[in-house]
Design an enzyme around this catalytic site. Structure first.
Site, PDB file in Angstrom:
ATOM      1  N   PHE A 277       0.855  -1.186   0.000  1.00  0.00           N
ATOM      2  CA  PHE A 277       0.000   0.000   0.000  1.00  0.00           C
ATOM      3  C   PHE A 277       0.889   1.233   0.000  1.00  0.00           C
ATOM      4  O   PHE A 277       1.969   1.247   0.606  1.00  0.00           O
ATOM      5  CB  PHE A 277      -0.913  -0.005   1.225  1.00  0.00           C
ATOM      6  CG  PHE A 277      -1.885   1.140   1.260  1.00  0.00           C
ATOM      7  CD1 PHE A 277      -2.866   1.270   0.301  1.00  0.00           C
ATOM      8  CD2 PHE A 277      -1.808   2.108   2.256  1.00  0.00           C
ATOM      9  CE1 PHE A 277      -3.758   2.338   0.316  1.00  0.00           C
ATOM     10  CE2 PHE A 277      -2.689   3.169   2.291  1.00  0.00           C
ATOM     11  CZ  PHE A 277      -3.677   3.282   1.316  1.00  0.00           C
TER      12      PHE A 277
ATOM     13  N   ASP B 219       7.120  -2.495   8.672  1.00  0.00           N
ATOM     14  CA  ASP B 219       5.746  -2.072   8.391  1.00  0.00           C
ATOM     15  C   ASP B 219       4.859  -3.265   8.716  1.00  0.00           C
ATOM     16  O   ASP B 219       4.705  -4.193   7.921  1.00  0.00           O
ATOM     17  CB  ASP B 219       5.591  -1.651   6.927  1.00  0.00           C
ATOM     18  CG  ASP B 219       4.193  -1.121   6.608  1.00  0.00           C
ATOM     19  OD1 ASP B 219       3.241  -1.495   7.324  1.00  0.00           O
ATOM     20  OD2 ASP B 219       4.042  -0.354   5.638  1.00  0.00           O
TER      21      ASP B 219
ATOM     22  N   HIS C   4      -0.284  -5.062   8.743  1.00  0.00           N
ATOM     23  CA  HIS C   4      -1.126  -6.245   8.552  1.00  0.00           C
ATOM     24  C   HIS C   4      -0.876  -7.319   9.606  1.00  0.00           C
ATOM     25  O   HIS C   4      -1.439  -8.407   9.488  1.00  0.00           O
ATOM     26  CB  HIS C   4      -0.832  -6.883   7.189  1.00  0.00           C
ATOM     27  CG  HIS C   4      -1.033  -5.999   6.017  1.00  0.00           C
ATOM     28  ND1 HIS C   4      -0.690  -6.374   4.721  1.00  0.00           N
ATOM     29  CD2 HIS C   4      -1.556  -4.762   5.901  1.00  0.00           C
ATOM     30  CE1 HIS C   4      -0.976  -5.407   3.880  1.00  0.00           C
ATOM     31  NE2 HIS C   4      -1.502  -4.402   4.571  1.00  0.00           N
TER      32      HIS C   4
ATOM     33  N   GLN D 225      -6.683   1.056  11.018  1.00  0.00           N
ATOM     34  CA  GLN D 225      -7.686   1.579  10.086  1.00  0.00           C
ATOM     35  C   GLN D 225      -8.854   0.602   9.996  1.00  0.00           C
ATOM     36  O   GLN D 225      -8.745  -0.555  10.390  1.00  0.00           O
ATOM     37  CB  GLN D 225      -6.997   1.811   8.726  1.00  0.00           C
ATOM     38  CG  GLN D 225      -7.891   2.243   7.595  1.00  0.00           C
ATOM     39  CD  GLN D 225      -8.412   1.065   6.800  1.00  0.00           C
ATOM     40  OE1 GLN D 225      -7.908  -0.052   6.898  1.00  0.00           O
ATOM     41  NE2 GLN D 225      -9.449   1.307   6.032  1.00  0.00           N
TER      42      GLN D 225
ATOM     43  N   LYS E  18      -8.530  -3.173   9.207  1.00  0.00           N
ATOM     44  CA  LYS E  18      -7.467  -3.967   9.809  1.00  0.00           C
ATOM     45  C   LYS E  18      -8.007  -4.987  10.814  1.00  0.00           C
ATOM     46  O   LYS E  18      -9.181  -4.972  11.184  1.00  0.00           O
ATOM     47  CB  LYS E  18      -6.440  -3.043  10.484  1.00  0.00           C
ATOM     48  CG  LYS E  18      -5.726  -2.119   9.507  1.00  0.00           C
ATOM     49  CD  LYS E  18      -5.006  -2.877   8.407  1.00  0.00           C
ATOM     50  CE  LYS E  18      -4.123  -1.988   7.548  1.00  0.00           C
ATOM     51  NZ  LYS E  18      -4.875  -1.022   6.729  1.00  0.00           N
TER      52      LYS E  18
ATOM     53  N   ARG F 274       6.561  18.005  23.229  1.00  0.00           N
ATOM     54  CA  ARG F 274       6.242  18.446  24.591  1.00  0.00           C
ATOM     55  C   ARG F 274       6.324  17.277  25.570  1.00  0.00           C
ATOM     56  O   ARG F 274       5.670  16.244  25.371  1.00  0.00           O
ATOM     57  CB  ARG F 274       4.836  19.032  24.600  1.00  0.00           C
ATOM     58  CG  ARG F 274       4.474  19.827  25.835  1.00  0.00           C
ATOM     59  CD  ARG F 274       3.090  20.432  25.650  1.00  0.00           C
ATOM     60  NE  ARG F 274       2.712  21.256  26.781  1.00  0.00           N
ATOM     61  CZ  ARG F 274       1.508  21.826  26.935  1.00  0.00           C
ATOM     62  NH1 ARG F 274       0.585  21.644  25.993  1.00  0.00           N
ATOM     63  NH2 ARG F 274       1.247  22.553  27.977  1.00  0.00           N
TER      64      ARG F 274
ATOM     65  N   TYR G 189       4.777  24.882  28.355  1.00  0.00           N
ATOM     66  CA  TYR G 189       4.988  24.874  26.905  1.00  0.00           C
ATOM     67  C   TYR G 189       6.467  24.746  26.549  1.00  0.00           C
ATOM     68  O   TYR G 189       7.014  25.517  25.769  1.00  0.00           O
ATOM     69  CB  TYR G 189       4.369  26.120  26.260  1.00  0.00           C
ATOM     70  CG  TYR G 189       2.877  26.175  26.451  1.00  0.00           C
ATOM     71  CD1 TYR G 189       2.036  25.341  25.728  1.00  0.00           C
ATOM     72  CD2 TYR G 189       2.304  27.037  27.391  1.00  0.00           C
ATOM     73  CE1 TYR G 189       0.665  25.354  25.923  1.00  0.00           C
ATOM     74  CE2 TYR G 189       0.935  27.057  27.596  1.00  0.00           C
ATOM     75  CZ  TYR G 189       0.116  26.213  26.859  1.00  0.00           C
ATOM     76  OH  TYR G 189      -1.241  26.230  27.054  1.00  0.00           O
TER      77      TYR G 189
ATOM     78  N   ARG H 219      -1.163  12.221  18.446  1.00  0.00           N
ATOM     79  CA  ARG H 219      -1.724  11.530  19.612  1.00  0.00           C
ATOM     80  C   ARG H 219      -3.017  10.787  19.267  1.00  0.00           C
ATOM     81  O   ARG H 219      -3.827  11.252  18.457  1.00  0.00           O
ATOM     82  CB  ARG H 219      -2.018  12.528  20.739  1.00  0.00           C
ATOM     83  CG  ARG H 219      -0.777  13.201  21.321  1.00  0.00           C
ATOM     84  CD  ARG H 219      -1.147  14.037  22.530  1.00  0.00           C
ATOM     85  NE  ARG H 219      -2.061  15.110  22.205  1.00  0.00           N
ATOM     86  CZ  ARG H 219      -1.698  16.370  21.940  1.00  0.00           C
ATOM     87  NH1 ARG H 219      -0.409  16.705  21.949  1.00  0.00           N
ATOM     88  NH2 ARG H 219      -2.597  17.286  21.670  1.00  0.00           N
TER      89      ARG H 219
END
Length: 404
Positions: free
Chosen positions: A100, A171, A174, A197, A200, A229, A236, A246
């Site tokens: 992909f 990767d 899968h 996703q 999956k 951060r 900050y 996140r």
């Protein structure tokens, strides 16, 4: 899916009923309870809640890794892994041509150059020989894809990467829970990147994660995924470059529920895949993805088929997919080689042509033209339904061959 411009039924060969296959995604009261638990926390982002952190701990343990980090997509996970290793403009990353597009896209998104290499004709994963053929002094990473849940040859690829002075990045979009050589892939001394996703093996609609072999790379990734951060910061202080990747608390809660049923589903898929392998031995003109015995747990993200190039064309493959979809068998054409997408050429690339890459990657070319996949939910069906699916596919292949 392919565009349907012809008949999508076979006389005398009824397809499956619309409700015969298990649904995907699957959910029950476990997900509902988890969502309410996240809702009632009063804090819906990871800095104030507990669901994402708990999911990371559980996911790391399940995949045999000391650390895991949840992010908002599999593509973000790949990009983050590259950034952790300091990979950027001027660097090259070897990727499989058959994958992909996110695999090569992540490389381009950090300013590096993806270098497509060919895959094996049997298990369809990146090979050490292909990496050696394209490696150069600019190679900074090798990024194998565990295609459809089949784990690439990690020991051999690791050795080749080290010989190039490069790192290995898995990767594993899968391959949640996959094992090779008796160990889960998260235990390998490299970063692995996963996707959640919608299609999956476990999903929150979107989402991703990384597993890490050491605390240093995990902490660096944590900083980068939250705009540089540190934890608990109220002034900050942004200590490094980064992005907001996140995961939210609702996704973390759903994924904890999803993971609770994944081991059982993986075993069912294993059994059904063995049955499918046996059934497709009797379908002429079709080749299945083969298995390396070193892969102890293959979670079977999808079931891959490739048509015989001497008997079928790409148009035949497209018509076959349309026939299957028309008979309620969830099928799709295979990924094209990454260099055959327009977007590939809009980022950093080698100074080569499509034709030169095609000559370099003949197996990826063949799979892209003649390959298709069946959705992994068919492997959760009852054995009799699996037999019917194989019979429908066999009838569709024969019909395409008859009219081809």
């Amino acid at each position: 899916m392919a565009i349907q411009d012809h008949d999508t039924t076979i006389p005398g060969a009824p397809g499956l009923g619309p409700d015969e296959l298990p649904a995907w995604p699957q959910h029950d009261a476990t997900e509902r309870t988890a969502l309410l638990r996240a809702l009632d926390q009063g804090q819906w982002w990871r800095a104030g809640g507990k669901e994402v952190t708990e999911f990371e701990n559980e996911f790391a343990a399940y995949n045999g890794a000391p650390y895991a980090l949840a992010v908002n997509s599999g593509t973000a996970a790949l990009e983050l892994a590259l950034r952790v290793h300091g990979i950027g403009p001027g660097d090259e990353v070897v990727v499989p041509a058959f994958t992909f597009v996110s695999t090569s896209l992540a490389v381009q998104n950090v300013g590096a150059t993806p270098v497509p290499a060919d895959v094996a004709p049997d298990h369809q994963c990146l090979t050490p020989e292909a990496v050696k053929a394209v490696g150069s002094p600019r190679t900074r990473a090798v990024m194998p894809v565990h295609m459809a849940g089949h784990v690439a040859d990690l020991p051999a690829l690791q050795s080749v990467a080290e010989g190039l002075g490069a790192v290995l990045i898995q990767d594993a979009a899968h391959a949640q829970g996959a094992h090779r050589d008796g160990a889960p892939i998260g235990g390998h001394p490299s970063i692995a990147c996963y996707s959640f996703q919608n299609g999956k093996l476990m999903t929150a609609g979107e989402g991703g994660a990384l597993t890490f072999p050491d605390e240093e790379s995990y902490e660096r990734a944590y900083l980068m995924h939250t705009c540089g951060r540190p934890r608990g910061d109220v002034r900050y202080r942004h200590l490094t470059v980064g992005v907001n990747a996140r995961m939210n608390e609702f996704s973390g809660a759903v994924l904890r529920a999803q993971m609770s049923r994944l081991p059982g589903q993986t075993e069912i898929r294993r059994q059904r895949a063995l049955l499918m392998d046996e059934l497709f031995r009797h379908v002429p003109g079709v080749r299945t993805q083969l298995r390396d015995p070193a892969v102890n747990v293959n979670p079977h993200y999808m079931y891959l088929l490739t048509l015989d190039e001497e008997s079928f064309s790409t148009a035949d493959r497209d018509r076959l997919v349309d026939l299957l979809v028309g008979m309620n068998v969830p099928a799709c054409v295979n990924f094209p080689p990454v260099y055959r997408t327009d977007g590939f050429w809009q980022g950093p690339t080698e100074a080569v042509t499509v034709e030169e890459l095609a000559e370099r990657c003949p197996e990826s070319e063949r799979i892209g033209k003649l390959g298709l996949w069946l959705h992994h939910r068919i492997l959760l069906a009852e054995p009799d339904t699996v037999r019917r699916i194989a019979a429908v596919v066999g009838a569709a292949v024969a019909e395409v061959g008859r009219k081809g």
